[in-house]
Design a protein around this motif. Structure first.
Motif, mmCIF file in Angstrom:
data_model
loop_
_atom_site.group_PDB
_atom_site.id
_atom_site.type_symbol
_atom_site.label_atom_id
_atom_site.label_comp_id
_atom_site.label_asym_id
_atom_site.label_seq_id
_atom_site.Cartn_x
_atom_site.Cartn_y
_atom_site.Cartn_z
ATOM 1 N N LYS A 35 8.345 4.742 -3.440
ATOM 2 C CA LYS A 35 9.102 4.869 -2.188
ATOM 3 C C LYS A 35 8.236 5.476 -1.081
ATOM 4 C CE LYS A 35 13.491 6.735 -0.496
ATOM 5 N NZ LYS A 35 13.277 7.758 0.468
ATOM 6 N N TYR A 36 7.585 6.587 -1.372
ATOM 7 C CA TYR A 36 6.788 7.250 -0.337
ATOM 8 C C TYR A 36 5.597 6.385 0.086
ATOM 9 C CZ TYR A 36 4.825 10.941 2.487
ATOM 10 O OH TYR A 36 4.351 11.659 3.559
ATOM 11 N N HIS A 93 1.734 13.302 0.234
ATOM 12 C CA HIS A 93 2.384 14.014 1.336
ATOM 13 C C HIS A 93 1.362 14.757 2.208
ATOM 14 C CE1 HIS A 93 6.757 13.565 0.569
ATOM 15 N NE2 HIS A 93 6.316 13.213 -0.622
ATOM 16 N N SER A 112 5.333 3.097 -0.013
ATOM 17 C CA SER A 112 5.727 1.928 0.776
ATOM 18 C C SER A 112 6.160 2.308 2.185
ATOM 19 C CB SER A 112 6.819 1.135 0.068
ATOM 20 O OG SER A 112 8.006 1.887 -0.023
ATOM 21 N N GLU A 113 6.693 3.509 2.378
ATOM 22 C CA GLU A 113 7.131 3.937 3.697
ATOM 23 C C GLU A 113 5.981 4.435 4.572
ATOM 24 O OE1 GLU A 113 10.102 6.895 2.889
ATOM 25 O OE2 GLU A 113 11.554 5.407 2.185
ATOM 26 N N ASN A 114 4.933 4.971 3.960
ATOM 27 C CA ASN A 114 3.922 5.682 4.739
ATOM 28 C C ASN A 114 2.512 5.111 4.695
ATOM 29 O OD1 ASN A 114 5.435 8.249 5.675
ATOM 30 N ND2 ASN A 114 6.038 7.941 3.545
ATOM 31 N N TYR A 115 2.248 4.181 3.811
ATOM 32 C CA TYR A 115 0.891 3.663 3.635
ATOM 33 C C TYR A 115 0.898 2.148 3.473
ATOM 34 C CZ TYR A 115 -0.506 8.456 2.374
ATOM 35 O OH TYR A 115 -0.757 9.802 2.380
ATOM 36 N N LYS A 156 -0.593 2.060 10.185
ATOM 37 C CA LYS A 156 -0.305 2.949 9.058
ATOM 38 C C LYS A 156 -1.612 3.439 8.446
ATOM 39 C CE LYS A 156 4.096 1.485 7.117
ATOM 40 N NZ LYS A 156 4.709 1.039 5.859
ATOM 41 N N GLU A 175 9.546 7.730 -6.974
ATOM 42 C CA GLU A 175 9.272 8.541 -5.791
ATOM 43 C C GLU A 175 7.922 8.172 -5.172
ATOM 44 O OE1 GLU A 175 11.230 10.521 -4.093
ATOM 45 O OE2 GLU A 175 12.852 10.283 -5.541
#
Length: 187
Positions: A80-81, A162, A83-86, A51, A77
């Protein structure tokens, strides 16, 4: 009698567990820089893609750092983002311990003299521009992408997450991406 009590307590227990999990999910899970590197190494050993690493460089005395934690990093938000991407890292720029990465030692030489100063790791990550808070994005290969100094509100921060998280930085100029981005945060 015991069955009636158990029937009343069990639903309450389930509700408390769900509320407890929701509360836990509403925070970014922060790691040390060393832990983040280890996590990506383990991911690669397991044949999983590493990641990106997000690093929040802060100090204990920094008011804007505390505001960033209380506002931006508390936004659902963002949480959530992130934890999913980094892999999210908190790095105290004035930490006093020694860090060894790939055999190279990083220290805070000022701390040995009893003074407040920057840790070598923070100085390298911030390219010796010691401004707090600052954050930096590191890609899956370990290459540093960008240092972003200063406080950012959740709406502005969402765009940054993003931009790097979707690899838009590879193909789209920042100003173009920013002008077309439609986020979920409506601050």
């Amino acid at each position: 009698m015991k069955n009636r009590i158990a029937k009343r307590i069990f639903p309450l227990f389930i509700i408390l567990c769900l509320v407890g999990n929701e509360t836990y999910a509403q925070k970014i899970q922060w790691f040390s820089f060393e832990q983040a590197l280890d996590m990506n190494a383990r991911r690669m050993e397991q044949k999983l893609a590493p990641k990106k690493i997000f690093v929040d460089v802060y100090t204990d005395w920094c008011g804007w750092c505390k505001k960033l934690d209380a506002t931006t990093f508390s936004n659902s938000e963002i949480i959530k983002y992130m934890s999913e991407n980094y892999i999210a890292v908190k790095l105290n720029a004035e930490r006093t311990d020694t860090v060894v990465i790939n055999g190279q030692m990083f220290v805070n030489s000022s701390a040995a003299e009893g003074k407040r100063g920057s840790h070598d790791l923070a100085a390298i990550l911030l390219k010796n521009k010691m401004s707090y808070p600052s954050c930096t994005f590191i890609d899956e290969t370990g290459a540093q992408l960008e240092v972003i100094p200063g406080y950012r509100g959740a709406k502005e921060f969402e765009i940054l997450l993003h931009f790097f998280g979707e690899n838009a930085y590879k193909t789209t100029p920042w100003e173009e991406y920013k002008s077309k981005f439609v986020g979920k945060i409506k601050e």
